[in-house]
Scaffold this motif. Structure first.
Motif, mmCIF file in Angstrom:
data_model
loop_
_atom_site.group_PDB
_atom_site.id
_atom_site.type_symbol
_atom_site.label_atom_id
_atom_site.label_comp_id
_atom_site.label_asym_id
_atom_site.label_seq_id
_atom_site.Cartn_x
_atom_site.Cartn_y
_atom_site.Cartn_z
ATOM 1 N N ALA A 156 0.840 -1.191 0.000
ATOM 2 C CA ALA A 156 0.000 0.000 0.000
ATOM 3 C C ALA A 156 0.877 1.243 0.000
ATOM 4 N N ALA A 157 0.400 2.293 -0.657
ATOM 5 C CA ALA A 157 1.118 3.565 -0.689
ATOM 6 C C ALA A 157 0.165 4.695 -0.344
ATOM 7 N N ASP A 158 0.732 5.754 0.211
ATOM 8 C CA ASP A 158 -0.014 6.966 0.551
ATOM 9 C C ASP A 158 0.417 8.039 -0.437
ATOM 10 N N VAL A 159 -0.522 8.578 -1.209
ATOM 11 C CA VAL A 159 -0.152 9.486 -2.289
ATOM 12 C C VAL A 159 -0.943 10.783 -2.246
ATOM 13 N N ASN A 160 -0.338 11.808 -2.792
ATOM 14 C CA ASN A 160 -0.969 13.099 -3.044
ATOM 15 C C ASN A 160 -1.167 13.190 -4.550
ATOM 16 N N ILE A 161 -2.406 13.215 -4.996
ATOM 17 C CA ILE A 161 -2.695 13.148 -6.427
ATOM 18 C C ILE A 161 -2.836 14.547 -7.008
ATOM 19 N N VAL A 162 -1.987 14.844 -7.988
ATOM 20 C CA VAL A 162 -2.048 16.093 -8.742
ATOM 21 C C VAL A 162 -2.580 15.745 -10.127
ATOM 22 N N ALA A 163 -3.727 16.271 -10.458
ATOM 23 C CA ALA A 163 -4.415 15.851 -11.682
ATOM 24 C C ALA A 163 -3.597 16.091 -12.940
ATOM 25 N N SER A 164 -2.773 17.113 -12.940
ATOM 26 C CA SER A 164 -1.967 17.401 -14.127
ATOM 27 C C SER A 164 -0.873 16.359 -14.339
ATOM 28 N N VAL A 165 -0.593 15.572 -13.293
ATOM 29 C CA VAL A 165 0.436 14.537 -13.365
ATOM 30 C C VAL A 165 -0.182 13.155 -13.573
ATOM 31 N N TRP A 166 -1.324 12.913 -12.932
ATOM 32 C CA TRP A 166 -1.952 11.592 -12.949
ATOM 33 C C TRP A 166 -2.947 11.473 -14.092
ATOM 34 N N TYR A 214 0.415 2.879 -14.432
ATOM 35 C CA TYR A 214 0.942 4.233 -14.540
ATOM 36 C C TYR A 214 2.456 4.166 -14.687
ATOM 37 N N SER A 215 3.023 5.214 -15.197
ATOM 38 C CA SER A 215 4.465 5.354 -15.178
ATOM 39 C C SER A 215 4.945 5.356 -13.729
ATOM 40 N N GLN A 216 6.111 4.767 -13.486
ATOM 41 C CA GLN A 216 6.690 4.803 -12.143
ATOM 42 C C GLN A 216 6.809 6.239 -11.663
ATOM 43 N N SER A 217 7.113 7.154 -12.559
ATOM 44 C CA SER A 217 7.297 8.555 -12.165
ATOM 45 C C SER A 217 6.004 9.170 -11.641
ATOM 46 N N VAL A 218 4.859 8.694 -12.134
ATOM 47 C CA VAL A 218 3.571 9.198 -11.650
ATOM 48 C C VAL A 218 3.335 8.746 -10.214
#
Length: 235
Positions: A156-166, A214-218
């Protein structure tokens, strides 16, 4: 739930996802701490399939591993934590109602404190799961590949989603808990099994639910931009 009049709206913690930003230390019992230390001291074995086992730039040598977890959509807008635990627990072999996990982790309308996800997974799955925060990108990549390839466990991961990136997301979300089920360093991709469907909750939201690569970078961008920079993984 706060909605701001921006071109790309940003929602507060727990608004449509369910990540509680409480700053609490992940506390282990003495027995748990001793077990974690023993497990971390064990050498990581080289995998018998899916590549060399080392993160390497050469495509031919780069490792990969694909698990396929059952999908469970979060049943409340702030239950991404319980739903993520349910996905992982179901893959391992048994699972409970999301309300059971929510009660165990003390999930409220503010969401789930991510430092409690490892406790729930250890308790219900019987597998070794621990919280790791303040990760570097290399540390994150290692936790992803080791947990999936060498332990055959989702994480599991905790993420902050930025729509311009995801891709797929049309709104920003300040905190979201997601299951990770696959990686492929040949193409530098990570597959998650998202428990949240933005389209179900917001007008114009994206179709984000389920198995998505997704890309790893995302994914790393999401982890890096979250104040915890954390995963719950095998030791």
């Amino acid at each position: 739930m706060l909605v701001f009049a921006l071109s790309v709206p940003t929602f507060a913690f727990a608004a449509g996802t369910g990540d509680n930003p409480t700053l609490t230390e992940d506390v282990l019992t003495p027995a748990e701490a001793a077990k974690k230390a023993r497990l971390e001291a064990q050498p990581i074995g080289r995998p018998s399939d899916g590549g060399s086992g080392d993160i390497a730039p050469a495509v031919v040598d780069a490792p990969y591993k694909f698990l396929y977890t059952p999908s469970h959509k979060q049943e409340r807008t702030y239950w991404c934590g319980p739903a993520t635990v349910q996905v992982i627990d179901d893959y391992i072999g048994a699972f409970n109602a999301q309300s059971t996990y929510a009660s165990y982790m003390g999930t409220t309308q503010d969401g789930t404190d991510f430092t409690l996800v490892d406790d729930a997974l250890r308790n219900y799955s019987g597998k070794s799961y621990y919280y790791y925060g303040n990760l570097t990108e290399s540390g994150f990549n290692t936790k992803v590949s080791d947990t999936l390839m060498n332990h055959l466990q989702p994480l599991a991961a905790d993420v902050n989603i930025v729509a311009s990136v995801w891709p797929n997301y049309n709104y920003n979300h300040s905190g979201h808990i997601i299951p990770i089920e696959a990686f492929d360093w040949r193409y530098m991709t990570i597959r998650i099994n998202d428990v949240y469907n933005e389209a179900d909750n917001y007008s114009g939201g994206g179709n984000t639910y389920g198995h998505t690569t997704y890309s790893q970078s995302v994914i790393w961008n999401g982890v890096y931009n979250h104040f915890r920079r954390a995963v719950v993984s095998a030791p």
